[in-house]
Scaffold this motif. Structure first.
Motif, PDB file in Angstrom:
ATOM      1  N   THR A 290       0.837  -1.196   0.000  1.00  0.00           N
ATOM      2  CA  THR A 290       0.000   0.000   0.000  1.00  0.00           C
ATOM      3  C   THR A 290       0.873   1.248   0.000  1.00  0.00           C
ATOM      4  O   THR A 290       2.062   1.198   0.335  1.00  0.00           O
ATOM      5  CB  THR A 290      -0.938   0.014   1.215  1.00  0.00           C
ATOM      6  N   ALA A 291       0.251   2.375  -0.365  1.00  0.00           N
ATOM      7  CA  ALA A 291       0.929   3.679  -0.382  1.00  0.00           C
ATOM      8  C   ALA A 291       2.237   3.604  -1.170  1.00  0.00           C
ATOM      9  O   ALA A 291       3.304   3.995  -0.693  1.00  0.00           O
ATOM     10  CB  ALA A 291       1.170   4.175   1.038  1.00  0.00           C
ATOM     11  N   VAL A 292       2.151   3.088  -2.407  1.00  0.00           N
ATOM     12  CA  VAL A 292       3.326   2.943  -3.266  1.00  0.00           C
ATOM     13  C   VAL A 292       3.621   4.289  -3.934  1.00  0.00           C
ATOM     14  O   VAL A 292       2.755   4.861  -4.611  1.00  0.00           O
ATOM     15  CB  VAL A 292       3.088   1.853  -4.326  1.00  0.00           C
ATOM     16  N   SER A 337      -6.714  12.067  -6.191  1.00  0.00           N
ATOM     17  CA  SER A 337      -7.408  11.004  -5.437  1.00  0.00           C
ATOM     18  C   SER A 337      -8.422  10.301  -6.332  1.00  0.00           C
ATOM     19  O   SER A 337      -9.572  10.110  -5.955  1.00  0.00           O
ATOM     20  CB  SER A 337      -8.104  11.598  -4.201  1.00  0.00           C
ATOM     21  N   ASP A 338      -7.975   9.878  -7.505  1.00  0.00           N
ATOM     22  CA  ASP A 338      -8.943   9.344  -8.477  1.00  0.00           C
ATOM     23  C   ASP A 338      -8.696   7.929  -8.994  1.00  0.00           C
ATOM     24  O   ASP A 338      -9.010   7.667 -10.157  1.00  0.00           O
ATOM     25  CB  ASP A 338      -9.019  10.307  -9.662  1.00  0.00           C
ATOM     26  N   PRO A 339      -8.247   6.954  -8.296  1.00  0.00           N
ATOM     27  CA  PRO A 339      -7.728   6.922  -6.925  1.00  0.00           C
ATOM     28  C   PRO A 339      -6.226   7.171  -6.846  1.00  0.00           C
ATOM     29  O   PRO A 339      -5.658   7.233  -5.777  1.00  0.00           O
ATOM     30  CB  PRO A 339      -8.040   5.498  -6.498  1.00  0.00           C
ATOM     31  N   ALA A 351       4.518   9.735  -8.674  1.00  0.00           N
ATOM     32  CA  ALA A 351       3.246   9.027  -8.861  1.00  0.00           C
ATOM     33  C   ALA A 351       2.913   8.262  -7.601  1.00  0.00           C
ATOM     34  O   ALA A 351       3.808   7.715  -6.933  1.00  0.00           O
ATOM     35  CB  ALA A 351       3.333   8.077 -10.052  1.00  0.00           C
ATOM     36  N   MET A 352       1.621   8.239  -7.253  1.00  0.00           N
ATOM     37  CA  MET A 352       1.160   7.559  -6.045  1.00  0.00           C
ATOM     38  C   MET A 352       0.118   6.500  -6.398  1.00  0.00           C
ATOM     39  O   MET A 352      -0.886   6.812  -7.047  1.00  0.00           O
ATOM     40  CB  MET A 352       0.557   8.556  -5.056  1.00  0.00           C
ATOM     41  N   LEU A 353       0.390   5.264  -5.957  1.00  0.00           N
ATOM     42  CA  LEU A 353      -0.540   4.148  -6.153  1.00  0.00           C
ATOM     43  C   LEU A 353      -1.002   3.680  -4.781  1.00  0.00           C
ATOM     44  O   LEU A 353      -0.180   3.241  -3.965  1.00  0.00           O
ATOM     45  CB  LEU A 353       0.139   2.993  -6.886  1.00  0.00           C
ATOM     46  N   PRO A 354      -2.303   3.784  -4.467  1.00  0.00           N
ATOM     47  CA  PRO A 354      -2.757   3.403  -3.123  1.00  0.00           C
ATOM     48  C   PRO A 354      -2.617   1.918  -2.828  1.00  0.00           C
ATOM     49  O   PRO A 354      -2.457   1.521  -1.680  1.00  0.00           O
ATOM     50  CB  PRO A 354      -4.220   3.836  -3.106  1.00  0.00           C
ATOM     51  N   LEU A 355      -2.645   1.069  -3.866  1.00  0.00           N
ATOM     52  CA  LEU A 355      -2.595  -0.375  -3.631  1.00  0.00           C
ATOM     53  C   LEU A 355      -1.917  -1.077  -4.786  1.00  0.00           C
ATOM     54  O   LEU A 355      -2.242  -0.844  -5.952  1.00  0.00           O
ATOM     55  CB  LEU A 355      -4.011  -0.941  -3.456  1.00  0.00           C
ATOM     56  N   LEU A 361      -3.241 -16.190  -7.895  1.00  0.00           N
ATOM     57  CA  LEU A 361      -2.828 -17.533  -8.296  1.00  0.00           C
ATOM     58  C   LEU A 361      -1.330 -17.575  -8.610  1.00  0.00           C
ATOM     59  O   LEU A 361      -0.875 -18.253  -9.534  1.00  0.00           O
ATOM     60  CB  LEU A 361      -3.642 -18.024  -9.496  1.00  0.00           C
ATOM     61  N   GLY A 362      -0.569 -16.813  -7.814  1.00  0.00           N
ATOM     62  CA  GLY A 362       0.869 -16.799  -7.967  1.00  0.00           C
ATOM     63  C   GLY A 362       1.388 -15.875  -9.047  1.00  0.00           C
ATOM     64  O   GLY A 362       2.602 -15.782  -9.250  1.00  0.00           O
ATOM     65  N   ILE A 363       0.499 -15.185  -9.768  1.00  0.00           N
ATOM     66  CA  ILE A 363       0.906 -14.301 -10.864  1.00  0.00           C
ATOM     67  C   ILE A 363       0.754 -12.857 -10.425  1.00  0.00           C
ATOM     68  O   ILE A 363      -0.345 -12.417 -10.067  1.00  0.00           O
ATOM     69  CB  ILE A 363       0.063 -14.559 -12.127  1.00  0.00           C
ATOM     70  N   PRO A 364       1.831 -12.055 -10.441  1.00  0.00           N
ATOM     71  CA  PRO A 364       1.738 -10.654 -10.033  1.00  0.00           C
ATOM     72  C   PRO A 364       0.816  -9.858 -10.955  1.00  0.00           C
ATOM     73  O   PRO A 364       0.620 -10.210 -12.128  1.00  0.00           O
ATOM     74  CB  PRO A 364       3.187 -10.158 -10.137  1.00  0.00           C
ATOM     75  N   VAL A 365       0.255  -8.773 -10.417  1.00  0.00           N
ATOM     76  CA  VAL A 365      -0.616  -7.873 -11.176  1.00  0.00           C
ATOM     77  C   VAL A 365       0.065  -6.498 -11.199  1.00  0.00           C
ATOM     78  O   VAL A 365      -0.173  -5.661 -10.330  1.00  0.00           O
ATOM     79  CB  VAL A 365      -2.017  -7.782 -10.543  1.00  0.00           C
ATOM     80  N   PRO A 366       0.939  -6.242 -12.183  1.00  0.00           N
ATOM     81  CA  PRO A 366       1.711  -4.998 -12.191  1.00  0.00           C
ATOM     82  C   PRO A 366       0.888  -3.798 -12.633  1.00  0.00           C
ATOM     83  O   PRO A 366      -0.118  -3.923 -13.338  1.00  0.00           O
ATOM     84  CB  PRO A 366       2.831  -5.300 -13.188  1.00  0.00           C
ATOM     85  N   LEU A 367       1.356  -2.620 -12.235  1.00  0.00           N
ATOM     86  CA  LEU A 367       0.764  -1.355 -12.656  1.00  0.00           C
ATOM     87  C   LEU A 367       1.845  -0.489 -13.270  1.00  0.00           C
ATOM     88  O   LEU A 367       3.035  -0.642 -12.970  1.00  0.00           O
ATOM     89  CB  LEU A 367       0.115  -0.641 -11.475  1.00  0.00           C
ATOM     90  N   ALA A 368       1.426   0.455 -14.127  1.00  0.00           N
ATOM     91  CA  ALA A 368       2.381   1.253 -14.883  1.00  0.00           C
ATOM     92  C   ALA A 368       2.225   2.740 -14.582  1.00  0.00           C
ATOM     93  O   ALA A 368       1.143   3.234 -14.268  1.00  0.00           O
ATOM     94  CB  ALA A 368       2.208   1.001 -16.373  1.00  0.00           C
ATOM     95  N   VAL A 369       3.339   3.443 -14.688  1.00  0.00           N
ATOM     96  CA  VAL A 369       3.383   4.903 -14.642  1.00  0.00           C
ATOM     97  C   VAL A 369       4.085   5.357 -15.919  1.00  0.00           C
ATOM     98  O   VAL A 369       5.221   4.927 -16.201  1.00  0.00           O
ATOM     99  CB  VAL A 369       4.149   5.409 -13.405  1.00  0.00           C
TER     100      VAL A 369
END
Length: 376
Positions: A290-292, A337-339, A351-355, A361-369
């Motif tokens: 959290t709070a990445v 805050s969107d989010p 950049a701020m990622l809340p979560l 199932l063992g596979i990461p869920v990455p996010l991008a900036v």
């Protein structure tokens, strides 16, 4: 195996004497929750009275004697009722158990720690092993593992109805994605009687052997459980190390998307060209992050393209995809805050990622900036 029971026989005009329970040293014995102490000598006599020609007469029986046998029983319990929370790479992590002597004699207990390869629903799905596993017995009764103080690895001279606290101490490997290691403590009843040394494992008297009134036979009376057979002089309990931390990594790429001459057809990194920067943030788990906060200080030879910052898009497969939220350049306003949130202060992109979710199932869920910059 059952102890022999002797009863006074009442004849006409007879009086029976009371049974006297005596120890081997000739002292009266007391009982506890575990029952009469093993080795107690139980004596019993009877008397008879009668008349011969009107004259009262008495006669005394011999003394019937037997020795109370040893009824071996124990319990092992995990202390605390929840998994032991830990972190990747942590050392000297402690799980705590209690061992209670329900035998009618002072006992030693040999202790072993096992790691499980099966899952136990109440503890979770076992998917890794801890290392450097050790066992220590609480020496000062404070219920807390004290390194260098609690050094004994077996239970010595535990009285009937008494309880000892035992610690399993282990290290957690640095293996992202794994989160539950199930361990168990197994206690084996051993011979007591010599302080400062572990006695040999007890062996039950064969059920084919008749009871001897002059020797102490051994009867296993313990129940069974998961991984523990009944009446084997042993007991087992389970606990688990649960990793609740996250293992976050980030990769960054810079791709030329256009230049002033070739436009978008095989553009080159020349002055005036536009670069697309992409940071893919990934969490190997096992827990969520959290709070990445992502911070990128731009080099002096590029210029940030205002309004190009996008936060929270998909990063699956290492490719910056669509989605996310478009952010303006300042650090205030509804877009913060969107989010997600993001800003540029003239030199640094934030950049701020809340979560950042745990793997599915063992596979990461990455996010991008992502954002754009031009080459000076």
């Amino acid at each position: 195996m059952y102890n022999r029971r002797f009863k006074s026989i009442l004849l006409s005009g007879l009086s029976a004497s009371a049974a006297i329970l005596m120890g081997s040293a000739g002292h009266a014995q007391t009982t506890s929750a575990t029952g009469t102490a093993a080795g107690t000598i139980v004596n019993n006599t009877a008397s008879v009275s009668y008349s011969v020609g009107g004259t009262p007469q008495t006669a005394q029986s011999n003394t019937a004697t037997f020795v109370v046998d040893k009824k071996v029983n124990l319990t092992v319990a995990e202390l605390g009722g929840t998994d032991t929370q830990t972190a990747l790479g942590a050392t000297d992590q402690v799980t705590t158990f209690t061992v209670t002597n329900l035998t009618n004699a002072i006992q030693d207990f040999r202790l072993t720690a096992d790691q499980q390869s099966v899952s136990i629903p109440i503890l979770g799905v076992d998917n890794f092993d801890v290392t450097n596993v050790r066992i220590f017995v609480d020496s000062n009764g404070n219920g807390v593992y004290d390194a260098g103080v609690d050094t004994r690895s077996y239970i010595d001279e535990l009285a009937p109805d008494a309880t000892a606290t035992v610690f399993i101490v282990a290290d957690v490997p640095n293996a992202p994605g794994e989160n539950v290691a199930i361990v168990s403590l197994n206690a084996i009843a051993a011979a007591g009687g010599t302080s400062g040394s572990l006695g040999s494992d007890l062996v039950a008297t064969s059920t084919l052997t008749p009871d001897s009134p002059t020797t102490v036979d051994i009867v296993f009376a313990d129940g069974g459980g998961i991984g523990d057979l009944p009446r084997n002089g042993q007991a087992r309990a389970f606990d688990a190390y649960q990793i609740s931390t996250a293992a976050v990594t980030m990769t960054k790429s810079a791709v030329v998307i256009s230049d002033p001459y070739d436009l978008a057809v095989n553009p080159k990194a020349i002055p005036g060209a536009t670069i697309r920067y992409c940071m893919i943030v990934s969490n190997a788990g096992p827990g969520a992050a959290t709070a990445v906060n992502v911070t990128d200080s731009l080099p002096a030879n590029v210029t940030f393209v205002s309004g190009s910052l996008n936060v929270g898009g998909t990063g699956a497969g290492g490719v910056c995809g669509a989605g996310g939220t478009q952010e303006d350049d300042d650090a205030v306003g509804p877009d913060e805050s969107d989010p997600n949130g993001g800003s540029f202060d003239g030199t640094t992109v934030r950049a701020m990622l809340p979560l950042l979710a745990a793997p599915v199932l063992g596979i990461p869920v990455p996010l991008a900036v992502t954002f754009l910059a031009t080459i000076n």
